[in-house]
Design an enzyme around this catalytic site. Structure first.
Site, mmCIF file in Angstrom:
data_model
loop_
_atom_site.group_PDB
_atom_site.id
_atom_site.type_symbol
_atom_site.label_atom_id
_atom_site.label_comp_id
_atom_site.label_asym_id
_atom_site.label_seq_id
_atom_site.Cartn_x
_atom_site.Cartn_y
_atom_site.Cartn_z
ATOM 1 C CG ASN A 30 8.688 -1.088 1.825
ATOM 2 O OD1 ASN A 30 7.821 -0.248 1.701
ATOM 3 N ND2 ASN A 30 9.956 -0.866 1.474
ATOM 4 C CB THR A 45 15.187 -4.022 5.656
ATOM 5 O OG1 THR A 45 15.959 -3.395 4.638
ATOM 6 C CG2 THR A 45 16.106 -4.465 6.787
ATOM 7 N N GLY A 46 15.872 -6.154 3.346
ATOM 8 C CA GLY A 46 16.937 -7.034 2.875
ATOM 9 C C GLY A 46 16.537 -8.440 2.492
ATOM 10 C CD GLU A 78 12.064 3.831 1.961
ATOM 11 O OE1 GLU A 78 11.570 4.741 2.652
ATOM 12 O OE2 GLU A 78 12.998 3.998 1.170
ATOM 13 C CG HIS A 99 10.847 -0.087 -6.771
ATOM 14 N ND1 HIS A 99 12.096 -0.493 -6.370
ATOM 15 C CD2 HIS A 99 10.402 0.734 -5.792
ATOM 16 C CE1 HIS A 99 12.400 0.053 -5.200
ATOM 17 N NE2 HIS A 99 11.379 0.794 -4.821
HETATM 18 ZN ZN LIG Z 1 11.397 1.696 -2.944
#
Ligand SMILES: [Zn+2]
Length: 287
Positions: A30, A45-46, A78, A99
């Protein structure tokens, strides 16, 4: 002043970049940007961050409550983590969470990025600690993150990923690239027999370059500079401030400028000598 729609487009561009560079899988990651003290743009999100268009982007207030979101879109789960960064760091204009494979591997293995191995990483990041694990979307992540915020511009999130922040979106994203590159170099040099680390003198020179450039953000070099007006690097004083963080391993103690650190260093030396003497005596059968 760049208008809001332009910023939304920039967020989509950065989303494509983090996706293209394997820094996120599926719908992970994000991004947020501060417009003013009570308005922030963030990714929803998503959705995959690699395929966003400006109407995907949501607007929230300083508490993370929705101000505007198009039907079907909800702000990132988040967002509280982002808001904590803005709350504690008024100098920050953007936060990026991803990530990336190598950085996240270090976060999972519990190894912070603290070895001084290449000039850019030492200048830009100093080091990257690991914020203790928290369940995603709960207050655990922002709470565990908080103590790192005054001192660093990038952290690994234990068993999760990486978080970077800076003055603007591009700078926050670049920081994420730097973290991942640093992690990859560290990983690969370990495979080649282990990296050769810079000594204190070289770290000192790199910190000086950072100061000369007047680079924004938080970094060990800033703390040293402000410590009791002593313009030095690698000092025990700096080390004391940073020692509270698990895994912060730069060996700053015992250098020329820290009177406070001297007794501690002497103590540990004395202990070491005593231990060695004891072992030698034992081996010689004198004990
Ligand atoms: Zn994460």
């Amino acid at each position: 002043m760049v208008n809001e729609f332009e910023i939304k487009k920039q967020i989509c561009d950065i989303g494509r970049r983090i996706y293209a560079r394997n820094m996120v899988a599926a719908n992970d990651g994000n991004i947020s940007v501060k417009l003013n003290d009570n308005e922030f743009l963030c990714t929803p999100t998503g959705v995959s961050k690699g395929f966003m268009t400006p109407e995907f982007i949501c607007k929230v207030d300083a508490q993370g409550n929705v101000i505007q979101a198009n039907p079907g879109f909800k702000p990132s789960s988040e967002i509280k983590m982002h808001m904590r960064v803005y709350q504690k760091r008024p100098d920050v204009g953007s936060v990026v969470h991803a990530h990336p494979i190598y950085a996240t591997s270090f976060a999972i293995a519990g190894i912070p990025l603290t070895q001084p191995i290449m000039p850019e990483a030492v200048i830009a990041l100093g080091c990257v600690p690991i914020a203790e694990y928290g369940t995603p979307s709960t207050m655990e992540i922002p709470d565990n993150l908080e103590k790192y915020l005054p001192y660093f511009d990038a952290v690994l999130l234990e068993n999760h990923g990486a978080l970077t922040w800076s003055t603007d979106l591009n700078a926050a994203y670049m920081k994420m690239e730097s973290v991942e590159f640093y992690a990859q170099l560290l990983y690969q040099s370990k495979l080649l027999g282990g990296p050769k680390e810079f000594d204190k003198e070289n770290i000192k020179k790199l910190y000086e370059i950072r100061r000369k450039f007047g680079m924004p953000g938080k970094h060990p070099a800033n703390l040293c500079q402000n410590k009791d007006g002593v313009n030095c690097h690698n000092c025990g004083g700096c080390s004391e401030d940073y020692k509270q963080f698990p895994g912060y391993q730069y060996d700053f103690v015992g250098s020329e400028c820290s009177k406070e650190a001297a007794p501690a260093a002497a103590n540990s030396d004395a202990e070491l000598v005593a231990n060695i003497t004891k072992q030698v005596m034992a081996q010689l059968g004198l004990k």
